[in-house]
Design a protein around this motif. Structure first.
Motif, PDB file in Angstrom:
ATOM      1  N   LEU A 388       0.877  -1.179   0.000  1.00 15.18           N
ATOM      2  CA  LEU A 388       0.000   0.000   0.000  1.00 15.18           C
ATOM      3  C   LEU A 388       0.915   1.231   0.000  1.00 15.18           C
ATOM      4  N   LYS A 389       1.001   1.881  -1.172  1.00 10.40           N
ATOM      5  CA  LYS A 389       2.013   2.929  -1.381  1.00 10.40           C
ATOM      6  C   LYS A 389       1.574   4.271  -0.817  1.00 10.40           C
ATOM      7  N   GLY A 390       2.548   5.080  -0.479  1.00 10.38           N
ATOM      8  CA  GLY A 390       2.284   6.430   0.017  1.00 10.38           C
ATOM      9  C   GLY A 390       3.544   6.986   0.637  1.00 10.38           C
ATOM     10  N   ALA A 391       3.410   8.076   1.379  1.00 13.71           N
ATOM     11  CA  ALA A 391       4.584   8.643   2.058  1.00 13.71           C
ATOM     12  C   ALA A 391       5.125   7.627   3.058  1.00 13.71           C
ATOM     13  N   ALA A 408      12.335   6.584   2.507  1.00 13.73           N
ATOM     14  CA  ALA A 408      11.909   7.105   1.206  1.00 13.73           C
ATOM     15  C   ALA A 408      12.130   8.612   1.212  1.00 13.73           C
ATOM     16  N   THR A 409      11.565   9.271   0.235  1.00 13.98           N
ATOM     17  CA  THR A 409      11.688  10.724   0.147  1.00 13.98           C
ATOM     18  C   THR A 409      10.492  11.270  -0.626  1.00 13.98           C
ATOM     19  N   PRO A 410      10.004  12.456  -0.255  1.00 14.79           N
ATOM     20  CA  PRO A 410       8.899  13.026  -1.030  1.00 14.79           C
ATOM     21  C   PRO A 410       9.301  13.326  -2.474  1.00 14.79           C
ATOM     22  N   ALA A 411      10.597  13.277  -2.765  1.00 14.05           N
ATOM     23  CA  ALA A 411      11.032  13.454  -4.164  1.00 14.05           C
ATOM     24  C   ALA A 411      10.430  12.373  -5.065  1.00 14.05           C
ATOM     25  N   LEU A 412       9.984  11.265  -4.445  1.00 14.77           N
ATOM     26  CA  LEU A 412       9.402  10.166  -5.234  1.00 14.77           C
ATOM     27  C   LEU A 412       7.959  10.444  -5.658  1.00 14.77           C
ATOM     28  N   ALA A 413       7.386  11.540  -5.180  1.00 13.38           N
ATOM     29  CA  ALA A 413       5.989  11.842  -5.515  1.00 13.38           C
ATOM     30  C   ALA A 413       5.906  12.375  -6.941  1.00 13.38           C
ATOM     31  N   VAL A 414       6.177  11.499  -7.894  1.00 16.41           N
ATOM     32  CA  VAL A 414       6.206  11.896  -9.299  1.00 16.41           C
ATOM     33  C   VAL A 414       5.692  10.714 -10.135  1.00 16.41           C
ATOM     34  N   ALA A 415       4.900  11.026 -11.166  1.00 19.77           N
ATOM     35  CA  ALA A 415       4.320   9.955 -11.986  1.00 19.77           C
ATOM     36  C   ALA A 415       5.428   9.092 -12.572  1.00 19.77           C
ATOM     37  N   GLY A 416       5.269   7.804 -12.466  1.00 17.24           N
ATOM     38  CA  GLY A 416       6.262   6.875 -12.996  1.00 17.24           C
ATOM     39  C   GLY A 416       7.083   6.213 -11.892  1.00 17.24           C
ATOM     40  N   ALA A 417       7.130   6.849 -10.718  1.00 17.54           N
ATOM     41  CA  ALA A 417       7.911   6.243  -9.625  1.00 17.54           C
ATOM     42  C   ALA A 417       7.310   4.892  -9.231  1.00 17.54           C
ATOM     43  N   GLY A 418       5.986   4.788  -9.321  1.00 18.02           N
ATOM     44  CA  GLY A 418       5.326   3.526  -8.987  1.00 18.02           C
ATOM     45  C   GLY A 418       5.653   2.429  -9.998  1.00 18.02           C
ATOM     46  N   ASP A 419       5.797   2.798 -11.275  1.00 22.52           N
ATOM     47  CA  ASP A 419       6.149   1.800 -12.302  1.00 22.52           C
ATOM     48  C   ASP A 419       7.552   1.238 -12.032  1.00 22.52           C
TER      49      ASP A 419
HETATM   50  N1  LIG Z   1       5.598  11.931  -0.139  1.00 21.11           N
HETATM   51  C1  LIG Z   1       6.173  10.764  -0.445  1.00 21.11           C
HETATM   52  N2  LIG Z   1       7.163  10.278   0.322  1.00 21.11           N
HETATM   53  C2  LIG Z   1       7.733   9.100   0.014  1.00 21.11           C
HETATM   54  N3  LIG Z   1       7.401   8.334  -1.051  1.00 21.11           N
HETATM   55  C3  LIG Z   1       6.417   8.757  -1.845  1.00 21.11           C
HETATM   56  C4  LIG Z   1       5.755   9.994  -1.590  1.00 21.11           C
HETATM   57  N4  LIG Z   1       4.820  10.159  -2.559  1.00 21.11           N
HETATM   58  C5  LIG Z   1       4.893   9.089  -3.381  1.00 21.11           C
HETATM   59  N5  LIG Z   1       5.864   8.234  -2.958  1.00 21.11           N
HETATM   60  C6  LIG Z   1       6.217   6.955  -3.580  1.00 21.11           C
HETATM   61  O1  LIG Z   1       6.319   7.129  -4.988  1.00 21.11           O
HETATM   62  C7  LIG Z   1       5.642   6.082  -5.679  1.00 21.11           C
HETATM   63  C8  LIG Z   1       4.504   6.682  -6.516  1.00 21.11           C
HETATM   64  O2  LIG Z   1       3.748   5.656  -7.078  1.00 21.11           O
HETATM   65  P1  LIG Z   1       2.381   5.886  -7.859  1.00 21.11           P
HETATM   66  O3  LIG Z   1       1.525   6.834  -7.098  1.00 21.11           O
HETATM   67  O4  LIG Z   1       1.825   4.562  -8.181  1.00 21.11           O
HETATM   68  O5  LIG Z   1       2.867   6.615  -9.181  1.00 21.11           O
HETATM   69  P2  LIG Z   1       2.801   6.138 -10.703  1.00 21.11           P
HETATM   70  O6  LIG Z   1       1.694   5.161 -10.836  1.00 21.11           O
HETATM   71  O7  LIG Z   1       2.521   7.401 -11.458  1.00 21.11           O
HETATM   72  O8  LIG Z   1       4.111   5.558 -11.033  1.00 21.11           O
HETATM   73  C9  LIG Z   1       5.187   5.097  -4.621  1.00 21.11           C
HETATM   74  O9  LIG Z   1       6.151   4.102  -4.442  1.00 21.11           O
HETATM   75  C10 LIG Z   1       5.090   5.960  -3.363  1.00 21.11           C
HETATM   76  O10 LIG Z   1       5.242   5.230  -2.179  1.00 21.11           O
END
Ligand SMILES: Nc1ncnc2c1ncn2[C@@H]1O[C@H](COP(=O)(O)OP(=O)(O)O)[C@@H](O)[C@H]1O
Ligand SMILES: NC(=O)C1=CN([C@@H]2O[C@H](COP(=O)(O)OP(=O)(O)OC[C@H]3O[C@@H](n4cnc5c(N)ncnc54)[C@H](OP(=O)(O)O)[C@@H]3O)[C@@H](O)[C@H]2O)[C@@H](O)CC1
Ligand SMILES: [K+]
Length: 481
Positions: A388-391, A408-419
């Motif tokens: 269950l993804k999130g911060a 982790a880091t909020p820098a990951l809050a970008v489309a594609g990080a989940g892929d």
């Molecule tokens: N504020 C945050 N801090 C840490 N990790 C984050 C934060 N926001 C998003 N992420 C991580 O970045 C990724 C984003 O995935 P997702 O929302 O599925 O994006 P996408 O589908 O566009 O690739 C997840 O692994 C999530 O846990």
């Protein structure tokens, strides 16, 4: 390959209120000593972090209050100016009552004016035993305080879930007793705890070994990633296959590059034939198959698949059931999860699902209660590992184990990080790791690569920045310092 070892993982255990109650019962005979040590450690840690100043210890009626009276005594013995404000006196004859009676210093009323005058307020009102909403008097008291150090958890924080039950004023520091609680890491609790430090209470090894811990902070003690060996070959390292869609090529390519860069031996894309050229042009390194999926599934070496990134509903419908019917290990994400909304049982047989909160709600309904419980229930219902993804990301296994990841880091809050994450999970599955361990390791490595990339780019990264950090991130996860 099973790599989970309870003993090794104990260092990163997160204690639930039930865990601490069980522990308290088991060490009933030594509890006075344990409380004495708890208060002393709190005082010591405060002394390590602050110069002497006017301290007000706010004490409640339970054992958290008991710890507070002990901490007040130690700081006072060391010459600090200390007073105690009691919200409610402990029950007569209780352990906390014994500690309260040993406090011979100043007592002041439990009012906001006193909190305001102190340089430092120690919150020993409620800890693991908080069982209802925070009384207004407690809310007003802490709202007036300047700097707060919480013993165990800030009063009002549910240590099990991270939920807050009232207006809780953020603390400067929280001193977790023995181990952290899930609530120290889970939002919104994480935002009000300040720096979290653990106080070692020297609990007997036998008692710690008996603990049936089910929740841990995610980290390398929970799993072992295979290391490079002299006799490695690409099939030993693992083969990852990825379903690509006709329209959104980028998502499948992110998963593809992630699996390659984190060390998978061979990564292949299976895509609709009229999209193949675009995939090949986008990534000359890509092995792109255009044969029908049924054909690809005849190759037994291709036993791990990513299904979902960049797939439309129809494409998910045409691929996921076939993969499951063929008994493949599947990481289901994005399009596959959207397709399964309203028919969640279609995901049965999947090894790992990776929903963010929106996808999770579409699959399992609106959240009632805690994310931790919801992730655990979903994992049990589907008999699959749930990321269950999130911060704060939760990795839940069907048997009830949950890893909480804040690496982790909020820098990951970008489309594609989940892929990218889907590709990493698949790579670790293909390397032979069990599903929960593979998922937890992938989330940690993802966070590590994110932190490394963010460091180089002042926090503003694109998913591609993660690729060249993945080798070092994997190494950091395999050989922790
Ligand atoms: N504020 C945050 N801090 C840490 N990790 C984050 C934060 N926001 C998003 N992420 C991580 O970045 C990724 C984003 O995935 P997702 O929302 O599925 O994006 P996408 O589908 O566009 O690739 C997840 O692994 C999530 O846990
Ligand atoms: N093993 C360990 O980790 C160790 C833990 N230790 C310490 O023990 C702490 C847990 O102690 P604890 O169980 O006594 O609970 P604690 O939070 O002090 O309060 C319970 C009291 O508060 C009351 N009450 C609750 N909520 C309320 C509300 N909203 N509003 C009003 N009242 C409320 C509740 O009332 P009741 O339910 O009885 O009506 C009861 O009287 C733990 O956090 C740690 O600091 C160490 O000492 C030793 C080793
Ligand atoms: K507290």
């Amino acid at each position: 390959m099973s790599c989970f070892q309870c003993g090794k993982a104990l260092a990163s255990a997160l204690l639930s209120p039930e865990d601490t109650q069980r522990m308290d019962r088991e060490m009933a005979s030594i509890l006075p000593m344990v409380m004495e040590r708890a208060g002393m450690m709190v005082a010591r840690l405060i002394r390590q972090h602050r110069r002497p100043c006017r301290v007000l210890v706010a004490c409640g009626p339970g054992n958290n209050g008991g710890d507070g009276y002990v901490a007040a005594r130690y700081l006072s013995e060391w010459g600090w100016p200390v007073s105690v404000a009691s919200f409610q006196l402990p029950r007569e004859g209780s352990l906390a009552d014994q500690m309260a009676r040993r406090w011979k210093g100043a007592m002041v009323p439990f009012v906001p004016e006193e909190a305001q005058q102190a340089d430092l307020v120690i919150d020993a009102v409620f800890g693991a035993g908080m069982n209802r909403d925070l009384p207004e008097a407690v809310e007003r008291f802490f709202a007036a305080a300047g700097q707060i150090v919480a013993i165990d958890v800030p009063s009002g924080l549910d240590g099990a879930t991270g939920a807050v039950r009232g207006q809780v004023t953020p603390c400067w520091m929280s001193i977790a007793l023995i181990r952290k609680r899930p609530g120290h890491l889970l939002s919104p609790g994480r935002e009000i705890c300040g720096e979290v430090v653990c106080a070692d209470l020297a609990i007997p090894e036998a008692i710690m070994a008996e603990m049936d811990v089910r929740v841990w902070e995610n980290g390398p003690s929970l799993w072992s990633i295979p290391v490079q060996a002299a006799d490695d070959h690409k099939y030993k390292r693992g083969v990852v296959s990825i379903c690509g869609g006709a329209e959104m090529h980028g998502a499948a390519l992110f998963a593809f590059e992630a699996a390659r860069h984190v060390g998978a031996g061979l990564v292949r894309l299976t895509v609709p034939s009229d999209a193949a050229l675009l995939y090949r042009l986008a990534s000359p390194a890509a092995i792109v198959d255009t044969q029908p999926l049924e054909q690809a599934l005849k190759d037994e070496r291709r036993h791990v698949w990513v299904c979902g990134p960049g797939l439309g509903m129809e494409e998910a419908e045409q691929t996921l059931p076939l993969l499951l019917k063929a008994g493949r290990q599947v990481v289901a994400d994005a399009g596959a999860l959207s397709w399964a909304a309203g028919k969640t049982e279609a995901l049965k047989g999947v090894s790992v699902i990776t929903p963010h909160m929106g996808e999770f709600s579409r699959l399992f309904g609106d959240l009632t209660g805690s994310r931790l419980d919801a992730a655990r229930r979903a994992a049990a219902e589907l008999d699959t590992v749930v990321i269950l993804k999130g911060a704060d990301t939760l990795i839940a296994a069907p048997d009830g184990r949950v890893a909480v990841n804040v690496h982790a880091t909020p820098a990951l809050a970008v489309a594609g990080a989940g892929d990218v994450l889907s590709g990493l999970v698949a790579a670790f599955l293909a390397a032979g790791m069990p599903a929960w361990e593979a998922a937890a390791a992938a989330v940690w490595v993802h966070g590590e690569a994110g932190q490394r990339a963010a460091e180089k780019k002042a926090g503003w990264i694109v998913p591609e920045d993660l690729f060249y950090e993945l080798g070092r991130a994997r190494q950091a996860a395999s050989c922790p310092a």
